[in-house]
Design a protein around this motif. Structure first.
Motif, PDB file in Angstrom:
ATOM      1  N   GLN A  68       0.825  -1.216   0.000  1.00 49.65           N
ATOM      2  CA  GLN A  68       0.000   0.000   0.000  1.00 49.65           C
ATOM      3  C   GLN A  68       0.860   1.267   0.000  1.00 49.65           C
ATOM      4  O   GLN A  68       0.612   2.202  -0.759  1.00 49.65           O
ATOM      5  N   GLY A  69       1.903   1.282   0.842  1.00 50.06           N
ATOM      6  CA  GLY A  69       2.754   2.459   0.910  1.00 50.06           C
ATOM      7  C   GLY A  69       3.553   2.677  -0.364  1.00 50.06           C
ATOM      8  O   GLY A  69       3.691   3.804  -0.847  1.00 50.06           O
ATOM      9  N   THR A  70       4.087   1.588  -0.927  1.00 50.11           N
ATOM     10  CA  THR A  70       4.866   1.694  -2.163  1.00 50.11           C
ATOM     11  C   THR A  70       3.986   2.156  -3.316  1.00 50.11           C
ATOM     12  O   THR A  70       4.384   2.985  -4.139  1.00 50.11           O
ATOM     13  N   THR A  71       2.769   1.628  -3.368  1.00 47.56           N
ATOM     14  CA  THR A  71       1.832   2.022  -4.427  1.00 47.56           C
ATOM     15  C   THR A  71       1.467   3.496  -4.314  1.00 47.56           C
ATOM     16  O   THR A  71       1.436   4.230  -5.309  1.00 47.56           O
ATOM     17  N   MET A  72       1.209   3.946  -3.075  1.00 49.21           N
ATOM     18  CA  MET A  72       0.849   5.343  -2.857  1.00 49.21           C
ATOM     19  C   MET A  72       1.957   6.284  -3.332  1.00 49.21           C
ATOM     20  O   MET A  72       1.689   7.366  -3.844  1.00 49.21           O
ATOM     21  N   ALA A  73       3.208   5.834  -3.204  1.00 44.75           N
ATOM     22  CA  ALA A  73       4.344   6.666  -3.585  1.00 44.75           C
ATOM     23  C   ALA A  73       4.758   6.464  -5.047  1.00 44.75           C
ATOM     24  O   ALA A  73       5.748   7.044  -5.491  1.00 44.75           O
ATOM     25  N   GLY A  74       4.006   5.657  -5.777  1.00 44.63           N
ATOM     26  CA  GLY A  74       4.331   5.437  -7.182  1.00 44.63           C
ATOM     27  C   GLY A  74       5.528   4.538  -7.399  1.00 44.63           C
ATOM     28  O   GLY A  74       6.230   4.638  -8.415  1.00 44.63           O
TER      29      GLY A  74
END
Length: 349
Positions: free
Chosen positions: A63-69
């Motif tokens: 989730q965090g990696t996706t949010m940061a692109g």
């Protein structure tokens, strides 16, 4: 079935982002350097080593990696040699799994044959990162800093986080509680313990689950006035940093003395010939329980039970020294997340 909420999961991602940004800013100020500009950071590339059905990989990494692109690279099954190949090929910046994975990675015989210079963070969650491993990670991967987080499915992810200089300074801590949590330690009667004294860790905040689905009794036993009983024995220092001592149910009760399995394991991991180890309680008619340990030695080692006990005698009280020692010729049993399964190990031994 733990009922996570959207609100809890959002809080978890924002807690992770907050701590990463704050830690970088504080470290830069302490070292009198220019703080990094998060808007100019290159997209991260994370190696996913554990299943997405677990909050470690899903809530804290994906989730965090996706949010940061960023980019997610998945491994079907953990293998340290294959991980090194992927790190070089995909320019992985972050490796997060259970601690034994980091230990196997930096200890792999082919470690120096691969380019790991893209790594910025190496660590783990889901189990305590042993203090000796913090320094080993910091020294082995010149570009990366050690990091870990402590959390639960019942908190939608992390409760604490620590990394970099903070972690090197406090290698036995799992960090302070994140902004949307209150934390305290309590005794057996639910009364808050004195500062610095061990007790069961209770936490309260938005990320705590609604409860267990269709399990009112289990919910009532686990959550009191919003406070989640973690089941972990911990202490909190005067700076608010939390130190996990052991699982409440993992302690060995020998002749009325509480022996923390993690304490014995921490000492054993300082032996260079130990690749894996896990401490368990062995039933004993006289003392109730005795200390037992299963050890998977590194290839070519000459470990003996006598040598192990002699090393332990230099670093711990006599009653904590393992009476039962198993030297295994294969890795300890693990679950899908890579954690050692002590119940299965007891049956096996």
């Amino acid at each position: 079935g733990a009922q996570l909420t959207h609100r809890g999961c959002v809080h978890n991602v924002m807690n992770l982002a907050f701590w990463g940004t704050t830690m970088a800013l504080a470290t830069a100020r302490a070292n009198n350097t220019t703080p990094p500009d998060p808007t100019q950071a290159s997209p991260s590339a994370a190696l996913v080593t554990t299943p997405l059905f677990h909050v470690t990989a899903n809530n804290c990494l994906a989730q965090g990696t996706t949010m940061a692109g960023g980019k997610l690279v998945h491994m079907y099954r953990w293998d340290a040699g294959e991980a090194l190949r992927i790190i070089e090929q995909e320019k992985i910046t972050s490796l997060t799994g259970v601690p034994v994975m980091s230990r196997e990675l930096i200890g792999h015989p082919d470690f120096d044959k691969f380019d790991t210079s893209s790594l910025l963070s190496v660590g783990g969650g889901g189990a305590q990162l042993q203090p000796d491993l913090v320094g080993k990670i910091d020294n082995a991967v010149k570009t990366a800093r050690p990091g870990t987080g402590y959390g639960m499915t019942e908190t939608c992810g992390i409760i604490t986080s620590i990394g970099g200089d903070y972690f090197v300074d406090r290698p036995d801590s799992c960090g302070p509680a994140m902004p949307t949590f209150e934390a305290k330690t309590v005794d057996e009667d639910g009364n808050e313990t004195e500062e610095g004294k061990p007790g069961e860790l209770w936490v309260r905040g938005a990320p705590v689950i609604k409860g267990y689905i269709n399990q009112e009794k289990a919910t009532a036993e686990s959550i009191t006035d919003g406070w989640l009983h973690t089941g972990d024995v911990a202490r909190i220092d005067d700076d608010g940093f939390i130190y996990i001592v052991d699982r409440v149910k993992d302690m060995v009760l020998r002749g009325g003395e509480n022996i923390f399995c993690s304490e014995v394991e921490t000492v054993l991991f300082h032996m260079s010939e130990v690749a894996e180890c896990a401490v368990i309680g062995i039933p004993d008619d006289r003392l109730g329980e005795e200390v037992g340990v299963a050890i998977f030695p590194k290839a070519g080692s000459n470990l003996t039970a006598e040598g192990i006990r002699a090393f332990c005698a230099e670093h711990m009280a006599k009653h904590k020294i393992p009476r039962y020692i198993w030297l295994l010729d294969k890795s300890l049993p693990r679950n899908a997340n890579g954690k050692f399964v002590k119940r299965e190990m007891k049956d096996m031994l």
